[in-house]
Design an enzyme around this catalytic site. Structure first.
Site, short mmCIF file in Angstrom:
data_model
loop_
_atom_site.label_atom_id
_atom_site.label_comp_id
_atom_site.label_asym_id
_atom_site.label_seq_id
_atom_site.Cartn_x
_atom_site.Cartn_y
_atom_site.Cartn_z
N LYS A 76 0.83 -1.20 0.00
CA LYS A 76 0.00 0.00 0.00
C LYS A 76 0.87 1.25 0.00
CE LYS A 76 -3.68 -2.66 2.14
NZ LYS A 76 -4.40 -3.09 3.37
N GLN A 98 -4.85 -2.14 9.62
CA GLN A 98 -4.59 -3.43 8.98
C GLN A 98 -5.09 -4.57 9.87
OE1 GLN A 98 -3.21 -3.92 5.80
NE2 GLN A 98 -3.87 -6.01 6.18
N ASP A 129 -11.27 1.91 3.69
CA ASP A 129 -11.46 0.47 3.51
C ASP A 129 -12.94 0.14 3.26
OD1 ASP A 129 -9.16 -1.06 3.45
OD2 ASP A 129 -8.99 -1.24 5.63
#
Lengths: 288, 288
Positions: free
Chosen positions: A48, A92, A115
């Site tokens: 990322k 995460q 997300d």
């Protein structure tokens, strides 16, 4: 049969975003929270960061030991929610067991939830309102758009009802952009083979290596393989290889389009995250 | 063929709620906002008030002229959000054109959104978290529960993808409580007849009188008719009658279960609203 080249599409979309970012006065900023030292999580966050760099985003990783308390982590999320420099951030997953992932997700300001995991974004997506859509389903949508695959009125069968892939996928495909008739299958489905074989578009997202065989696929179908399982192999140098949910060699010849594993859906997920971050920086979803 | 008697189920569930409310120190309170003088809206709100009375809830109707501004209406919603005496409230739709229904829905505190229209409640429902579920799909779930209709692994076809009926219905049925394989069909669906005829459970929610004919129904299927269309009739005193989305006379003999119109799904919707209000008063979904 045409191979859907996720790497090519991802590269094209990243180039397009880079062009847009190049002329932006303020660069989009994505922050990742990483708790502990899980190898896979490190790798994902690394990818990322790399994508941010390629496109011209600012990025940062906040690292915490896996001994961090839930309260302390929630306080860090609060800081990012309040930080006007941060357009979007992700936590995460997975998190250590003593931390509630659901609490963490709901603590994120929906306007920064790139997300797309927060119930507000899920609800807005379902209702057809502007929303951050989670990375894998959004990535698959981009593949369908890029290859201009006809979807209206077609029967799409999604196998796997997870909250981050199967369920949103079925809902997105049955909404007005794609206008598919969508069937959501799962572990309890009866006649799964028969239902899969009736699909014009088959999305395999159940996480079982090579589960979808040729007899489950209608001639001319579009097959999207979301699975990615690491299995031992004596034919590769590192001793393992990646398999999708589809038995590629026997299924591919029957398809009109198919995604390979790796190189199909995988490269698209990070692009979706980048797309959401750009939307956040522009205020497209929730205003400035 | 067994008739699903919505009136009986509604009465039974209301009795059960009344028993529970009888021993509550503080009675649940539901408020309805009614804008303008639409006849149908007046009737619906009247039915809701009557149900509150039957069960022992406190209720109130706040009436506003259809000249009320959007800002003024939003201010009233703010007051209800802040009023600790009010457990839940609804804004009766439709609203006058100069008022954004979406803005109104999103202004309601999700904790008091007993209609289940707020994106937070929609998102939570989709994610399988506790949520207020909108009245019609929740009412259909109650019918399936009451008649103990086997659903696991069965193929459920929902016709109509509206945000308040079809789409939540397909999602609820495919979740772990019911474990159906769910197909969501709509106006753009190809081979609709064929798909309907493959359904073990068919939910007709498209709003076209007598659309579902016998050839679209599998022998032994469960048919849930959500439609309710008023058509002229010279056989009734008032000059009209109500028709469902299913051609009842020819379909019923093929079914294992079927809901009539009226008296099937209809009576359940208000019960769902009452159930949500009771959940709100108890703090079941979001805590006290």
């Amino acid at each position: 049969m045409e191979l859907i080249d996720g790497k090519e599409v991802a590269a094209a979309l990243k180039r397009k975003m880079a062009e847009e970012v190049a002329v932006m006065e303020r660069k989009p900023t994505l922050v990742a929270i990483l708790v502990g030292h899980d190898g896979a999580s490190e790798t994902y966050v690394g990818h990322k960061e790399k994508a941010c760099k390629e496109i011209g985003f600012n990025s940062a990783v906040l690292r915490f030991e896996d001994t961090i308390t839930e309260d302390a982590l929630l306080a860090e999320i609060g800081k990012l929610n309040d930080d006007p420099q941060v357009d979007g951030f992700i936590v995460q997953m997975p998190l250590p067991r003593h931390i509630s992932e659901q609490k963490v997700i709901e603590a994120i300001d929906p306007r920064k939830d790139v997300d797309g995991f927060h119930p507000v974004n899920v609800g807005r997506m379902i209702l057809g309102l502007p929303a951050y859509v989670s990375a894998t389903p959004e990535g698959i949508c981009e593949l369908l758009r890029y290859y201009r695959i006809p979807t209206a009125g077609k029967h799409c069968v999604v196998v796997g009802r997870s909250n981050i892939v199967g369920r949103p996928m079925a809902n997105l495909l049955s909404d007005k952009e794609f206008n598919c008739t969508a069937t959501l299958c799962h572990s309890r489905t009866e006649n799964l083979k028969e239902i899969c074989a009736s699909a014009d578009i088959l999305v395999a997202a159940l996480g079982k290596a090579e589960f979808v065989t040729a007899d489950m696929v209608k001639p001319g179908a579009v097959v999207i393989d979301v699975g990615i399982t690491r299995v031992p192999s004596d034919k590769t140098r590192n001793g393992w290889k990646l398999l999708g949910d589809v038995k590629f060699d026997e299924v591919a010849p029957k398809c009109s389009y198919i995604t390979p594993v790796p190189g199909g859906v995988g490269p698209m997920t990070i692009v979706s995250l980048m797309k959401n971050t750009l939307l956040a920086a522009k205020g497209t979803i929730y205003g400035k």
